[in-house]
Design a protein around this motif. Structure first.
Motif, short mmCIF file in Angstrom:
data_model
loop_
_atom_site.label_atom_id
_atom_site.label_comp_id
_atom_site.label_asym_id
_atom_site.label_seq_id
_atom_site.Cartn_x
_atom_site.Cartn_y
_atom_site.Cartn_z
N LEU A 290 0.85 -1.19 0.00
CA LEU A 290 0.00 0.00 0.00
C LEU A 290 0.88 1.24 0.00
CD1 LEU A 290 -2.86 1.34 0.36
CD2 LEU A 290 -2.38 1.33 2.80
N THR A 291 0.68 2.13 -0.96
CA THR A 291 1.39 3.40 -1.04
C THR A 291 0.37 4.52 -0.96
OG1 THR A 291 3.08 2.41 -2.47
CG2 THR A 291 3.03 4.80 -2.35
N LYS A 292 0.55 5.44 -0.01
CA LYS A 292 -0.44 6.50 0.19
C LYS A 292 0.26 7.79 0.52
CE LYS A 292 -2.96 6.54 3.97
NZ LYS A 292 -4.00 6.29 5.01
N ASN A 293 -0.06 8.86 -0.20
CA ASN A 293 0.39 10.20 0.14
C ASN A 293 -0.70 11.19 -0.24
OD1 ASN A 293 0.71 10.75 -2.69
ND2 ASN A 293 2.72 9.76 -2.62
N GLU A 298 -2.31 3.80 -3.77
CA GLU A 298 -2.13 2.68 -4.70
C GLU A 298 -2.05 1.38 -3.93
OE1 GLU A 298 0.45 2.53 -8.56
OE2 GLU A 298 1.70 1.77 -6.93
N ILE A 299 -2.80 0.39 -4.39
CA ILE A 299 -2.81 -0.94 -3.79
C ILE A 299 -2.30 -1.94 -4.81
CG2 ILE A 299 -4.26 -2.76 -2.82
CD1 ILE A 299 -6.25 -0.48 -2.02
N VAL A 300 -1.25 -2.67 -4.47
CA VAL A 300 -0.69 -3.70 -5.35
C VAL A 300 -0.87 -5.05 -4.66
CG1 VAL A 300 1.34 -4.57 -6.55
CG2 VAL A 300 0.98 -2.09 -6.36
N ILE A 301 -1.64 -5.92 -5.30
CA ILE A 301 -1.91 -7.26 -4.77
C ILE A 301 -0.98 -8.24 -5.46
CG2 ILE A 301 -3.65 -9.05 -4.44
CD1 ILE A 301 -5.75 -6.84 -4.61
#
Length: 474
Positions: A290-293, A298-301
């Motif tokens: 999970l990348t959040k700013n 963005e969620i990468v499974i």
């Protein structure tokens, strides 16, 4: 230097400060017997014409200002002495200590005092930015340029903004040469490019107040995407004040408070703060990235891998292929009808094995990526350098609902309280984006991701209970 008479009028009392090519003196005006401050700029080996330009601009600016919390212009002198040549600016003396001196002496400021100080300085900035024919931008607001006079146990006292040596007015802004001035840590990011606007002073004020509430200069605090990280050090403050300070020091001009008047009103009437009812951490052992700013989430499974179901499928595929594929060897020695049967068996077996192979390829290598930025939401698959969209991208403003759909227990009579999370749904105007058990997510992972998306989007999580016949909102 003490006792020296300048311009046959000003008797030097003591030196207040000194820099290369400059000094600041406390003197007494022999005509009025009042104490004054004299700032001197010397013509020497380190002299630059840009220094004189700023010095003259400071004098002209102070001459045009009349506000109780700003030192008043008194005189401008040319110094022509055997041992020194230069210029001098005379202004009223303000008795008091700077914020920097207060903090170094161990004084602290309560939340009430911080707000008092903020309002007083914003009123000064409203005068400078909004009540002049040409907006005056200070460009160097910091603790050492703010004086407090007559501070008591319950009030900050009279607040003064001093040192207009970096000042810029609208006329100077379009004068040609752009000079980068200010103090690192208190300078707004746009000032490093030579650009200064009224909101640049708001950044300096916000950074100064952060120093007051944390006891650390902004340069001593960590940053994320150029934003000062201070909230974890001031948990004792009201969340609305923490939010306001963060708003004042937004690195992006578009996100920062734009005027002193707006900042004053928002301090008095804080904006609503969205709070999530719970904090959900990433489940242990989860490989989801999970990348959040402030710009995107963005969620990468990762690939699901080979589970029990795929192993069972492979176990069934091997015997089936042994039965179907031998037709290739007998196809050349059989009758016409037998040849057709064998060819059919061969094609069927190849197709079956190919399908199984594709399933294994997806399980081992395919990643899923859900990304929402300020413009759009997209959902795509990535396999060995290839990318394709699982759903058509939609505009970010179209996102209207975040839902967790749950499926009723298969044994409602025995365990009516048992429910199984099925999927998380992001609803836009005409489209749904789904993440759930089908994509290999566990119940706890769905709950975690839904909470993160709820906080970033500012949407409440809706929950739907499905029993196969109807949906019920609760």
């Amino acid at each position: 230097m003490t006792g020296k008479i300048l311009a046959e009028r000003y008797e030097v009392q003591r030196q207040l400060g000194k820099q290369t090519g400059r000094q600041t003196l406390l003197a007494r005006d022999l005509q009025t017997q009042e104490l004054v401050v004299i700032k001197q700029l010397f013509l020497g080996g380190d002299f630059e014409w840009q220094d004189l330009k700023l010095f003259e601009r400071e004098a002209e600016t102070l001459k045009s200002l009349s506000y109780p919390s700003i030192p008043r212009y008194l005189d401008y002198l040319e110094i022509d002495e055997p041992d020194s040549k230069g210029f001098a600016l005379v202004q009223t003396y303000v008795e008091g200590k700077t914020l920097e001196e207060h903090l170094r002496s161990g004084r602290t400021f309560s939340e009430s005092e911080v707000k008092q100080l903020a309002k007083s300085l914003l009123e000064i900035l409203i005068y400078l930015h909004e009540e002049q024919e040409q907006p005056v931008i200070h460009r160097d607001i910091k603790p050492s340029n703010i004086l407090l006079h007559s501070r008591s146990a319950h009030t900050v006292g009279q607040v003064y903004l001093v040192d207009f040596g970096s000042v810029q007015n609208q006329a100077a802004k379009f004068g040609g040469t752009i000079t980068v001035v200010g103090t690192y840590g208190y300078m707004a990011p746009e000032q490093f490019g030579g650009r200064s606007v009224p909101a640049s002073d708001l950044y300096g004020l916000g950074a100064t107040l952060i120093y007051l509430v944390t006891g650390l200069h902004p340069t001593e605090l960590s940053q994320q995407d150029l934003k000062i990280q201070f909230a974890d050090r001031v948990s004792h403050l009201n969340p609305s004040l923490i939010d306001w300070l963060g708003w004042m020091t937004e690195p992006s001009l578009e996100k920062r408070l734009s005027s002193a008047g707006e900042a004053w009103l928002s301090l008095k009437n804080p904006r609503p703060i969205h709070k999530s009812p719970m904090v959900v951490q990433q489940p242990p052992g989860s490989d989801i990235k999970l990348t959040k700013n402030s710009e995107f989430i963005e969620i990468v499974i990762p690939p699901q891998g080979i589970g029990f179901g795929l192993i069972a499928l492979l176990s069934a595929a091997v015997p089936a292929s042994i039965f179907l594929l031998p037709g290739v060897f007998s196809a050349y020695i059989s009758t016409y009808n037998s040849e057709i049967n064998h060819q059919f068996m061969l094609i069927s077996g190849s197709f079956f094995l190919g399908a199984v192979g594709v399933i294994f390829l997806f399980a081992i290598f395919r990643k899923l990526r859900l990304r929402i930025d300020r413009q759009q939401i997209s959902y795509s698959s990535h396999l060995l350098g290839l990318r394709w969209n699982n759903s058509k991208a939609a505009p970010r403003p179209d996102i209207c609902q975040l839902e967790i759909e749950e499926i009723k227990s298969l044994m409602p009579d025995k365990r009516p309280e048992l429910y199984k999370v099925s999927q998380m749904i992001i609803q836009t105007g005409h489209q749904k984006y789904r993440l759930g058990v089908k994509q290999g997510l566990s119940e706890s992972e769905i709950e975690w991701l839904a909470t993160e998306l709820s906080q970033w989007l500012g949407l409440k999580i809706q929950r739907t209970l499905t029993d196969g016949k109807k949906n019920k909102w609760f």
